[in-house]
Design a protein around this motif. Sequence first.
Motif, mmCIF file in Angstrom:
data_model
loop_
_atom_site.group_PDB
_atom_site.id
_atom_site.type_symbol
_atom_site.label_atom_id
_atom_site.label_comp_id
_atom_site.label_asym_id
_atom_site.label_seq_id
_atom_site.Cartn_x
_atom_site.Cartn_y
_atom_site.Cartn_z
ATOM 1 N N TRP A 145 38.806 47.407 -54.012
ATOM 2 C CA TRP A 145 38.636 47.392 -55.471
ATOM 3 C C TRP A 145 39.512 46.309 -56.092
ATOM 4 C CZ3 TRP A 145 41.446 47.929 -59.943
ATOM 5 C CH2 TRP A 145 40.703 48.154 -61.110
ATOM 6 N N LEU A 146 40.750 46.190 -55.641
ATOM 7 C CA LEU A 146 41.651 45.171 -56.184
ATOM 8 C C LEU A 146 41.134 43.769 -55.895
ATOM 9 C CD1 LEU A 146 45.041 46.829 -55.240
ATOM 10 C CD2 LEU A 146 44.329 46.238 -57.562
ATOM 11 N N GLN A 147 40.615 43.559 -54.700
ATOM 12 C CA GLN A 147 40.077 42.241 -54.354
ATOM 13 C C GLN A 147 38.889 41.884 -55.241
ATOM 14 O OE1 GLN A 147 39.365 42.882 -50.197
ATOM 15 N NE2 GLN A 147 41.426 42.280 -49.575
ATOM 16 N N SER A 148 38.111 42.899 -55.626
ATOM 17 C CA SER A 148 36.963 42.645 -56.502
ATOM 18 C C SER A 148 37.397 42.276 -57.911
ATOM 19 C CB SER A 148 36.049 43.878 -56.559
ATOM 20 O OG SER A 148 36.651 44.929 -57.312
ATOM 21 N N GLN A 149 38.642 42.592 -58.271
ATOM 22 C CA GLN A 149 39.143 42.306 -59.614
ATOM 23 C C GLN A 149 39.825 40.950 -59.710
ATOM 24 O OE1 GLN A 149 38.476 44.585 -62.184
ATOM 25 N NE2 GLN A 149 37.284 45.410 -60.484
#
Length: 210
Positions: A145-149
């Motif tokens: 999720w963090l990488q997608s942000q």
Amino acid sequence: MEVDITPASALTTGADVTEKVIALNVWVGEDSPFHALHGIYVEGIHRETVVLPRGWENRLVTFAATGTGDDQNYGRTGLCLHPIDLCVSKLIAGREKDHEFVGALIRDNIIDPAEVLDRIDNAGIDWSSGYRDNRDLAVSRARSWLQSQQAPATEDYTVDIARALSTVSRAHPRTIRDHLNTNSSGAQDKPEPAQDAGTERLTERDYGLD
């Protein structure tokens, strides 16, 4: 409108704080007179229910309630989680409301997703005894999720184009200027004679390549 609170004695002495947690929920918890008056409420929690990065206790941020007069509410100090540690905890839980919360902090530039990733990778997780879900899966989901942000890396197309043109010019027997001198029929235009007839050099057309 809600804040989770653990009595400090649970952290400093390891004391059983069950009665204090109950008192918090009764006096300032949801649907309490405090909630009705101020529109916010407290949820008393046990430390064992919270998952945090290792070393979180060394990064606590103090918040002092200061004021005047003899009001006993003043002079108190709260120990708040560092925003990065809080976000790690939220993302390990991984509920929709947790993603919305962390996403809002990212949009407002309060935290950087790269810093949260770094905290997970370098500090590791201090798993509480009450955590029963798949730990590896929880961390994997938080990282994804963090990488997608994170903002996508900007590609330098100018460098790519220059490199491609350089490769073509070296591989092809005709120079780029020769190609530009070719007319629509495929025949190469004859160079115009130089103004100085006393030299053998021919003036090349200026196509702005200098």
